[in-house]
Design an enzyme around this catalytic site. Sequence first.
Site, PDB file in Angstrom:
ATOM      1  N   THR A   1      45.064  44.585  41.304  1.00  0.00           N
ATOM      2  CA  THR A   1      44.446  43.303  41.642  1.00  0.00           C
ATOM      3  C   THR A   1      44.186  42.442  40.402  1.00  0.00           C
ATOM      4  O   THR A   1      44.277  42.908  39.278  1.00  0.00           O
ATOM      5  CB  THR A   1      43.114  43.538  42.373  1.00  0.00           C
ATOM      6  N   ASP A   2      43.820  41.179  40.653  1.00  0.00           N
ATOM      7  CA  ASP A   2      43.546  40.237  39.560  1.00  0.00           C
ATOM      8  C   ASP A   2      42.066  40.203  39.229  1.00  0.00           C
ATOM      9  O   ASP A   2      41.530  39.160  38.860  1.00  0.00           O
ATOM     10  CB  ASP A   2      43.976  38.822  39.958  1.00  0.00           C
TER      11      ASP A   2
ATOM     12  N   SER B   1      37.205  38.270  36.938  1.00  0.00           N
ATOM     13  CA  SER B   1      38.253  37.616  37.696  1.00  0.00           C
ATOM     14  C   SER B   1      39.257  37.147  36.660  1.00  0.00           C
ATOM     15  O   SER B   1      38.934  36.329  35.805  1.00  0.00           O
ATOM     16  CB  SER B   1      37.669  36.435  38.469  1.00  0.00           C
ATOM     17  N   ARG B   2      40.473  37.685  36.730  1.00  0.00           N
ATOM     18  CA  ARG B   2      41.405  37.422  35.630  1.00  0.00           C
ATOM     19  C   ARG B   2      42.063  36.063  35.730  1.00  0.00           C
ATOM     20  O   ARG B   2      42.501  35.522  34.727  1.00  0.00           O
ATOM     21  CB  ARG B   2      42.475  38.515  35.576  1.00  0.00           C
ATOM     22  N   VAL B   3      42.176  35.504  36.899  1.00  0.00           N
ATOM     23  CA  VAL B   3      42.880  34.222  37.003  1.00  0.00           C
ATOM     24  C   VAL B   3      42.041  33.114  37.636  1.00  0.00           C
ATOM     25  O   VAL B   3      42.358  31.940  37.494  1.00  0.00           O
ATOM     26  CB  VAL B   3      44.188  34.365  37.819  1.00  0.00           C
TER      27      VAL B   3
END
Length: 644
Positions: free
Chosen positions: A471-472, A497-499
């Site tokens: 997951t991101d 939250s990476r994006v």
Amino acid sequence: MTDTSSLHGIVIVTAFEKKSEEISILAQAFAERYSISGYTVESEVDPDLLGGFVVYSGGYRYDYSVKGQLDRLLKQMKNPDQPISATGSLEDPSVDAQAIRESIKLVIDSFNEDPTALFEMGTKEPLRDKEDSDKRKKTPDTDSDEKALSFSDTVTVEEIGRVISVGDGIAFVEGIENCMLGETILFGPNSSGIAMNLEKDRVGIVLLGEVTEVVDKMMCRRTGKTVEIPVGKGLLGRVIDSMGNPIDGKGMVRTRHSRPIESPAPGILERCPVNTPLQTGITVIDALTPIGRGQRELIIGDRQTGKTAVALDTIINQRGKNVICVYVAIGQKLSTIVQTVHTLEKHNALSYTVVVAAGAAEQASMQYLAPYAGCTIAEYFMLEKNADVLIVYDDLTKHAQAYRALSLLLRRPPGREAYPGDVFYIHSRLLERAANLAPSCGGGSITALPIIETQGGDISAYIPTNVISITDGQIYLESELFFSGQRPAVNVGLSVSRVGGAAQIKAMKKLSGPLRINLAQAREMAAFAQFGSDLDESTQLQIKRGDILAEILKQPQFEPLSNPEQVIILYMATSGKLLFLDKEEVREYVFDYLRRIRVLHPNILREIENTGELDDKIKHQLDEYEIDHKEAFVTEHTRYLERE
Ligand code: ATP
Ligand code: MG
């Protein structure tokens, strides 16, 4: 299905009792057609065929029966765009219903009279006029070449296999050598299965539907298709099982389309980066771990830490935002699923939501299929309607367990924690189907919120690490926080939250930066403070600031906040305006203030919404209104007057 006893030789099943010479004429013609020499013939009667006959030979089933014709006709009517090959008359769309009916009647009539008329069935034009067919009947022995040729024309040839062992929802079948992985295999009217293990001399099949119907030595047949489920707008507001059957008692599902449940994820060129926010309405998530449309954000935590609550709040917050939601319940108690559906209904969220449910009592195969079914429905809306879709998988731990059960029953070798080696792949191929489609592909997105349950907060177990890496980002919920009253119990340090940051509005981005640092510092200081030593003023201030932030990040269920509202309360908390308050009164103060803004100055909310910024002018206005509010609050709570 009829249990015919031999795969070798020729078995002829007729609808009516036939004389043995009639059977041998048929067998001979068949053998000539397929160049079979030295065969044995057996015959059986199966009135269900209505007319005509079926030949079993060399592991295949050749269907020349009226029932087969009717089935093909039905398929054609259901799916008019797809011409059915080798059905002669039916390929022509101009054939009207009346003509079809007449032709079928003709076929049925001729079957009943004379076995040699069975050959006629195979000709290219079953619609030929009666006179012509009468002529043929009078001279049954001539034109044998033509008759033999006719065998191949309207027949449905199916590969058949035989069950060699069955138990625990798994059947092993021999004789279907050309079977595809994931193909649907039919056993009886209510039972089918999916080919999961292709071995050298047998196929392992996971059974669906009425498992008890499948018995040893039973015949089964290939369909050449993978599992499909109905998709379409008719599913909105409905609760369905993994095969698309309604289970909410609201009658038939009205859909016209169907899609295979496994399909490849969109490629690189079809995607674009995440750029639009998907608001959860939960301040701590929207500020610190923002989610963008097309993102995959994991919700992870122990049991009873509010995982489902976060997902449901997010679904409820999509009301009026043009987002279609799919909630997939895997392995949950039916009572919990019912409660969830009621909650959605109560908050007017069911009308744009599809619930796919495979309860704890369902077979492992149904639980295994549920997320793919849900994803297929979401994909339909994304690809065909270019809609934004949110899908929740609640939860993938149980999905992995269902898959483990199936794999062990299929005798696959167990690996770490007894999961099979490809357990990573079942989740990666599922979550990879979430995407933000590029405008050149029509747009649309699938945002996925998978849920994982941990044991004792252990996020380094097999399945949690797998899904974290797919997951991101993740929202980590902690029991300790939950029980101390900090709800939603998001552990800010371990959640990322990476994006999603790219999809945050400017105002929120600015405010959330110091928020994370303040919270982290306060936690560190609080750990020191536990030793009971005297604290200097700046440390006390830092702890106080952390307490205030933690306080305003508390949020009850089903009370989502809009983005501008979140911006205002975060502005209040980070600008040090709340330091004069006692911890217990922070929420009351801030939410009263918010109510005041909502009622008296709604234009401020609108302005933040439109510009996405919190400029000095708005800040100034907010400060001014706050002075009024503070006055009112202090007079009400005389304690503060005394203190001053
Ligand atoms: P399970 O492991 O059983 O699936 P879960 O992690 O999904 O549990 P929930 O069922 O969402 O947890 O929540 C557990 C309980 O906590 C519920 O009774 C719910 O009402 C309550 N709860 C969840 N979030 C909040 C919140 N923000 N404020 C108050 N109560 C909450
Ligand atoms: Mg739950």
